[in-house]
Structure formats: C-alpha cells, structure tokens
Design a protein around this motif. Sequence first.
Motif, PDB file in Angstrom:
ATOM      1  N   VAL A 123      24.266  -6.842  11.523  1.00 41.80           N
ATOM      2  CA  VAL A 123      23.462  -6.121  10.545  1.00 41.80           C
ATOM      3  C   VAL A 123      22.029  -6.006  11.066  1.00 41.80           C
ATOM      4  O   VAL A 123      21.380  -7.021  11.342  1.00 41.80           O
ATOM      5  N   ILE A 124      21.547  -4.774  11.213  1.00 39.77           N
ATOM      6  CA  ILE A 124      20.140  -4.567  11.580  1.00 39.77           C
ATOM      7  C   ILE A 124      19.300  -4.812  10.331  1.00 39.77           C
ATOM      8  O   ILE A 124      19.377  -4.054   9.360  1.00 39.77           O
ATOM      9  N   TYR A 125      18.502  -5.871  10.349  1.00 42.45           N
ATOM     10  CA  TYR A 125      17.761  -6.272   9.147  1.00 42.45           C
ATOM     11  C   TYR A 125      16.251  -6.093   9.278  1.00 42.45           C
ATOM     12  O   TYR A 125      15.504  -6.249   8.303  1.00 42.45           O
ATOM     13  N   LYS A 126      15.798  -5.750  10.502  1.00 41.88           N
ATOM     14  CA  LYS A 126      14.348  -5.666  10.716  1.00 41.88           C
ATOM     15  C   LYS A 126      14.070  -4.774  11.920  1.00 41.88           C
ATOM     16  O   LYS A 126      14.861  -4.715  12.864  1.00 41.88           O
ATOM     17  N   LYS A 127      12.907  -4.099  11.880  1.00 48.48           N
ATOM     18  CA  LYS A 127      12.497  -3.242  12.983  1.00 48.48           C
ATOM     19  C   LYS A 127      10.987  -3.294  13.097  1.00 48.48           C
ATOM     20  O   LYS A 127      10.277  -3.221  12.094  1.00 48.48           O
ATOM     21  N   ASP A 128      10.482  -3.453  14.336  1.00 46.57           N
ATOM     22  CA  ASP A 128       9.044  -3.397  14.539  1.00 46.57           C
ATOM     23  C   ASP A 128       8.719  -2.276  15.522  1.00 46.57           C
ATOM     24  O   ASP A 128       9.553  -1.396  15.759  1.00 46.57           O
ATOM     25  N   ASP A 129       7.541  -2.296  16.101  1.00 50.13           N
ATOM     26  CA  ASP A 129       7.116  -1.193  16.957  1.00 50.13           C
ATOM     27  C   ASP A 129       7.933  -1.067  18.238  1.00 50.13           C
ATOM     28  O   ASP A 129       7.965  -0.003  18.860  1.00 50.13           O
ATOM     29  N   GLU A 130       8.597  -2.149  18.626  1.00 48.58           N
ATOM     30  CA  GLU A 130       9.306  -2.141  19.899  1.00 48.58           C
ATOM     31  C   GLU A 130      10.793  -2.460  19.786  1.00 48.58           C
ATOM     32  O   GLU A 130      11.616  -1.903  20.519  1.00 48.58           O
ATOM     33  N   TYR A 131      11.142  -3.368  18.861  1.00 47.48           N
ATOM     34  CA  TYR A 131      12.521  -3.862  18.806  1.00 47.48           C
ATOM     35  C   TYR A 131      13.133  -3.720  17.405  1.00 47.48           C
ATOM     36  O   TYR A 131      12.422  -3.572  16.399  1.00 47.48           O
ATOM     37  N   ALA A 132      14.454  -3.786  17.393  1.00 48.49           N
ATOM     38  CA  ALA A 132      15.209  -3.935  16.153  1.00 48.49           C
ATOM     39  C   ALA A 132      15.973  -5.248  16.250  1.00 48.49           C
ATOM     40  O   ALA A 132      16.381  -5.665  17.342  1.00 48.49           O
ATOM     41  N   TYR A 133      16.176  -5.916  15.111  1.00 42.69           N
ATOM     42  CA  TYR A 133      16.752  -7.251  15.088  1.00 42.69           C
ATOM     43  C   TYR A 133      18.073  -7.227  14.324  1.00 42.69           C
ATOM     44  O   TYR A 133      18.172  -6.636  13.238  1.00 42.69           O
ATOM     45  N   VAL A 134      19.064  -7.889  14.915  1.00 45.53           N
ATOM     46  CA  VAL A 134      20.433  -7.856  14.393  1.00 45.53           C
ATOM     47  C   VAL A 134      20.882  -9.265  14.042  1.00 45.53           C
ATOM     48  O   VAL A 134      20.835 -10.171  14.888  1.00 45.53           O
ATOM     49  N   ALA A 135      21.328  -9.469  12.812  1.00 37.90           N
ATOM     50  CA  ALA A 135      21.931 -10.740  12.399  1.00 37.90           C
ATOM     51  C   ALA A 135      23.443 -10.635  12.541  1.00 37.90           C
ATOM     52  O   ALA A 135      24.043  -9.615  12.181  1.00 37.90           O
TER      53      ALA A 135
END
Length: 409
Positions: A123-135
């Motif tokens: 699940v992609i739960y977060k995104k910033d200027d460079e990366y997306a984060y997957v749990a």
Amino acid sequence: MSEEFNQEKTPEQGKKVKKEKNTLAMLMSGVAGGVIVALFTGGIFINMMNDEQATTAEDSQQKEQAEQTTTEEVLPTANLTNQSSNSIGSAVEKVSDAVVGVSNIQQISLWEESDAAGTGSGVIYKKDDEYAYVATNNHVVEGAQELEVILTNGEHVEANVLGTDALTDLAVLRIPNDQVETVAELGSSDKLTVGDTAIAIGNPLGQDFAGSVTQGIISGLDRAVDIDLNNDSQPDWTTNVIQTDAAINPGNSGGALINTNGKVIGINSMKIAQSQVEGIGFAIPIDDAKPVIDQLETGNEVVRPFIGISAIDLSTVPQRHIQETLQLDESVEQGVVIAQVEPKSPAEEAGLKQYDVVTKVNDKNIESMLDLKKYLYNETEVGEEVTISFYREGNLQTATLALSNQNTK
C-alpha cells in the motif's frame, strides 16, 4: 501474527527444543484458498386468483391499492442497494491505484537466473518530493535479493527496503515517486465495530488478478494470534488482529483492508490454513501498524526493551528436574527457567544465572516467555529499571536491572 511467503517460503529455522510435553501449535497461513460468499435475499410471492364469474369494483380497487403499496415498498429497497454498491465502488476507486504488487526476486540456484520467488501486495501510504513509501508484510519481502513494486499501470519499479519487523509482520519499501499519482489515506481501526463493511484489495495469485476486490464484514476485533518465528512450536509473540470474512488469497498479503470511505483500516496479513475453515482472514489494525511503520520508514529497526536471556516455560520442565535441579517446591507453578544469559547483557550485569526461575517483573506475574516479552514490549521502555523476582536453588530473590535496546545489545 501468511502465505505467499509464510507458506511460499519457509522462515528462518531455529534450533528445535526437545520437549517432554506435547504442545498444541496453530498453523497459520496468509494465503491459502479463498472464500466465495453468496448472499441470497428472499422474496414473498403471493398468487392471487380471480373469480372469473364475479369480480366486483371493490375487488379491483383493493388490488390497485395493493400494487401501489408494493411498488412504494420495493423502490426504496432497490435505491438502498444501489447506494450501497455506489458507496463501495467509490471507496475502491479512491484507493485502488495505491495498492500495488510486490515481487520478491531470488536466485533459486547457482545455475539459474534470479526470478520472482513470490508476489504479494503493498500500500502506497506516503509521497514526498522524491520518493513514495509502500507498507507491506515482512514475510512478503523476506529473503529477497531484489524487490520490485508493480504499479497499477503495469510498470515494474525497483524498490529499496527501509526496514522490516518480524514480530508485527510489517515492512516499509521506498520507490521513486515519478509514476505515483495516488496515495492511500490511512484511517483508524480503533472505532471499528463488528459487522462494519470491510473491503480487501490486493493481487491474489499474482499479477494476473491484480487489483482484485473482495467484500465482507469485520468478523471480530482484538483477536489474539500466536506467531512462531523459529518453528519450534512455541509462540514467539502474540499479535492482535482484525478478523474479516473478506476473501484473502495468495498474493493478498500486504494489501489494504479499507472501509466504505476508502480509508485503510488494516494491512492484510494472514489466513487460517485448514481445509475445514472458510472466511477467517486477518489484518493488522492500522492504528497498531502506524507507529511501527513510522520507525521502519526512518531506516531503523523497531526499538524494543532487552534483558538478555533465553529461557523455557516452567510448565514444560519434567517434574524430576523441577525438584532435583531447580529445587522448587509445589507452590511455584509458573515462571520461566533461564537457559542462557548473554554476555554483557542487563541480565548478566544484574547477576542472573542459568537455572534461575523468573516469576515476576515488577508486579507482573510471568507464566511464560510470551508473558515476559509482551510485558517488556508493551509496558516498559529502553533505559527503564525493572525488578526481577526469581527463585535460585529454591530461594526467592530479587534483582534490579536497566533495560537496554534489543537491537544494540
């Protein structure tokens, strides 16, 4: 605490302890078999027969009134059904592009090229200027030499593991954000009630069925599931999970369990793997997962208090050893027997030794190693001083020790 990798891949083996007492272990799997649930609504059919020889105007009027009443009663029901379907469809549309595939790539042998050892979900739960984060689940990424995240547009993106935690079965991955448009909104699991609608999204049986949606209800809350990490038939941890009858199949692990608002309320994790069992799947409550995910996202392991002992439950010790080796009388029925004290650990510094029988930490009675871990992990913090009550050669003693960080022992 599944299948694609819990059953698709054997966890790290630990030494098996010989037991003189049988232990009942519950075999858990996150990905074995699915459940097809059909709901049938019954209707009431009334056969009305007309008297062909004598039909009065009053009879006709009553029939028209009955038909009008039936129409008025049926239409609202149909509208409610449509509203429910639209609500679920909207919830799925809101989050579906944030539920991705996770491919665990390993080299099976020296003579073969690396290939996907299994596929789970994330699940992609977060995104910033460079990366997306997957749990996702720890067992989905365990043992991987490479990891790929498969987006809903079919693109395969190389992923880096930021952190994993075996006890909670969680992991966090990072990918470039250039192709990520949708981020899932995390909801709350604390206000769930049994009977609430639950919707599972994931990739059962791999990418051929990517983005599959199953619907069910919240079947139970605060279910306790024992986790055996080293296959010694003894629980290493007990995790609280959400029980649902939404179908969870191989490949669903790490996917999202959402509510009708499209918010993530759990991370799908496992299912009971027994042929006679249907509709019992589990998800990690999102409110339990959030603090672990936050720690893993920083690239650090989860910090847990550490004593520095390995031990066995007193209940598994043969009676003759209880009397001869441990020198305990019949009044001592529960506790853990220290098998080994790690060098330079808090336990060694406090003077604990092999064959000491720990019965209390502070005011908490300790009946098993599971009790000890749960108390330390849930009720204490690194650096805190605790009082250990223990028996040595039949005599009750106490020792005070300062808990250290389990990962920097």
